[in-house]
Design a protein around this motif. Structure first.
Motif, mmCIF file in Angstrom:
data_model
loop_
_atom_site.group_PDB
_atom_site.id
_atom_site.type_symbol
_atom_site.label_atom_id
_atom_site.label_comp_id
_atom_site.label_asym_id
_atom_site.label_seq_id
_atom_site.Cartn_x
_atom_site.Cartn_y
_atom_site.Cartn_z
ATOM 1 N N SER A 165 0.834 -1.198 0.000
ATOM 2 C CA SER A 165 0.000 0.000 0.000
ATOM 3 C C SER A 165 0.869 1.249 0.000
ATOM 4 O O SER A 165 1.907 1.308 0.660
ATOM 5 C CB SER A 165 -0.912 0.011 1.219
ATOM 6 N N GLU A 166 0.428 2.238 -0.745
ATOM 7 C CA GLU A 166 1.169 3.495 -0.861
ATOM 8 C C GLU A 166 0.186 4.651 -0.841
ATOM 9 O O GLU A 166 -0.799 4.657 -1.574
ATOM 10 C CB GLU A 166 1.944 3.488 -2.184
ATOM 11 N N GLU A 167 0.443 5.628 0.004
ATOM 12 C CA GLU A 167 -0.385 6.838 0.038
ATOM 13 C C GLU A 167 0.237 7.882 -0.871
ATOM 14 O O GLU A 167 1.455 8.061 -0.899
ATOM 15 C CB GLU A 167 -0.484 7.396 1.450
ATOM 16 N N ARG A 168 -0.626 8.579 -1.606
ATOM 17 C CA ARG A 168 -0.176 9.675 -2.463
ATOM 18 C C ARG A 168 -1.105 10.863 -2.270
ATOM 19 O O ARG A 168 -2.309 10.700 -2.083
ATOM 20 C CB ARG A 168 -0.223 9.277 -3.936
ATOM 21 N N ALA A 169 -0.532 12.041 -2.355
ATOM 22 C CA ALA A 169 -1.340 13.256 -2.356
ATOM 23 C C ALA A 169 -1.764 13.512 -3.796
ATOM 24 O O ALA A 169 -0.949 13.453 -4.713
ATOM 25 C CB ALA A 169 -0.527 14.430 -1.831
ATOM 26 N N THR A 170 -3.045 13.742 -4.000
ATOM 27 C CA THR A 170 -3.572 14.042 -5.324
ATOM 28 C C THR A 170 -4.249 15.410 -5.277
ATOM 29 O O THR A 170 -4.423 15.982 -4.204
ATOM 30 C CB THR A 170 -4.587 12.977 -5.783
ATOM 31 N N THR A 171 -4.657 15.911 -6.420
ATOM 32 C CA THR A 171 -5.348 17.201 -6.439
ATOM 33 C C THR A 171 -6.664 17.146 -5.680
ATOM 34 O O THR A 171 -7.158 18.173 -5.230
ATOM 35 C CB THR A 171 -5.613 17.674 -7.887
ATOM 36 N N GLY A 172 -7.230 15.956 -5.523
ATOM 37 C CA GLY A 172 -8.477 15.801 -4.786
ATOM 38 C C GLY A 172 -8.284 15.469 -3.322
ATOM 39 O O GLY A 172 -9.247 15.371 -2.581
ATOM 40 N N GLY A 173 -7.051 15.258 -2.881
ATOM 41 C CA GLY A 173 -6.785 14.905 -1.488
ATOM 42 C C GLY A 173 -5.932 13.657 -1.397
ATOM 43 O O GLY A 173 -5.245 13.282 -2.350
ATOM 44 N N ALA A 174 -6.018 12.983 -0.269
ATOM 45 C CA ALA A 174 -5.238 11.763 -0.049
ATOM 46 C C ALA A 174 -5.836 10.609 -0.840
ATOM 47 O O ALA A 174 -7.051 10.521 -1.015
ATOM 48 C CB ALA A 174 -5.214 11.428 1.432
ATOM 49 N N ALA A 175 -4.952 9.719 -1.307
ATOM 50 C CA ALA A 175 -5.395 8.532 -2.047
ATOM 51 C C ALA A 175 -4.436 7.394 -1.740
ATOM 52 O O ALA A 175 -3.252 7.617 -1.489
ATOM 53 C CB ALA A 175 -5.432 8.814 -3.546
ATOM 54 N N TRP A 176 -4.955 6.167 -1.784
ATOM 55 C CA TRP A 176 -4.156 4.993 -1.484
ATOM 56 C C TRP A 176 -4.174 4.054 -2.672
ATOM 57 O O TRP A 176 -5.228 3.791 -3.266
ATOM 58 C CB TRP A 176 -4.679 4.303 -0.227
ATOM 59 N N PHE A 177 -2.982 3.537 -2.983
ATOM 60 C CA PHE A 177 -2.782 2.684 -4.152
ATOM 61 C C PHE A 177 -2.089 1.395 -3.726
ATOM 62 O O PHE A 177 -1.337 1.379 -2.746
ATOM 63 C CB PHE A 177 -1.869 3.384 -5.169
ATOM 64 N N VAL A 178 -2.317 0.341 -4.495
ATOM 65 C CA VAL A 178 -1.541 -0.885 -4.379
ATOM 66 C C VAL A 178 -1.090 -1.249 -5.788
ATOM 67 O O VAL A 178 -1.910 -1.374 -6.689
ATOM 68 C CB VAL A 178 -2.314 -2.023 -3.680
ATOM 69 N N ARG A 179 0.221 -1.326 -5.985
ATOM 70 C CA ARG A 179 0.790 -1.605 -7.313
ATOM 71 C C ARG A 179 0.206 -0.667 -8.362
ATOM 72 O O ARG A 179 -0.211 -1.080 -9.435
ATOM 73 C CB ARG A 179 0.601 -3.058 -7.701
#
Length: 129
Positions: free
Chosen positions: A17-31
């Motif tokens: 799991s990886e958290e990223r800041a996006t223009t819409g706010g926080a988001a979490w990704f896997v691969r």
């Protein structure tokens, strides 16, 4: 009431799991696959849902099937919002103020499972394929 730190704590326990800041706010990704995100009141969202998202914290998660999203909305229509956009279906968005911490952890973990590759699911759940 749960907040983004609760989402973060659950996501941090999930392999890959990886958290990223996006223009819409926080988001979490896997691969590089999105599985949970802070909702933002984009103009493309229907007015009634956009008003809710602008006024309070709303989180979206991927679900395995559109039927799952429908069932959640039917179970708690005051918590789970009608469709935000058709992009990225199937998914469901919910008001954080109406979610119990255990249910939040379950929703985030299931969203991760939907997007995670088999080898990461096996790392977390054992023999699951």
């Amino acid at each position: 009431m749960p907040d983004l730190d609760d989402v973060r704590r659950t996501a941090n326990r999930l392999p890959g799991s990886e958290e990223r800041a996006t223009t819409g706010g926080a988001a979490w990704f896997v691969r590089n696959k999105l599985y949970a995100w802070e909702c933002h009141p984009w103009p493309s969202i229907p007015d009634d849902v956009r008003e809710i998202i602008a006024a309070e914290l709303v989180v979206g998660v991927k679900v395995a099937d559109p039927v799952d999203a429908f069932a959640l909305r039917e179970m708690a229509p005051d918590v789970f919002l009608d469709q935000t956009t058709r992009w990225g279906e199937p998914k469901v968005a919910f008001r954080m103020a109406g979610i119990e911490p255990d249910h939040l952890a379950e929703l985030v973990t299931e969203a991760w499972r939907v997007q995670a590759p088999k080898y990461l699911r096996r790392e977390l759940f054992g023999d699951e394929s």
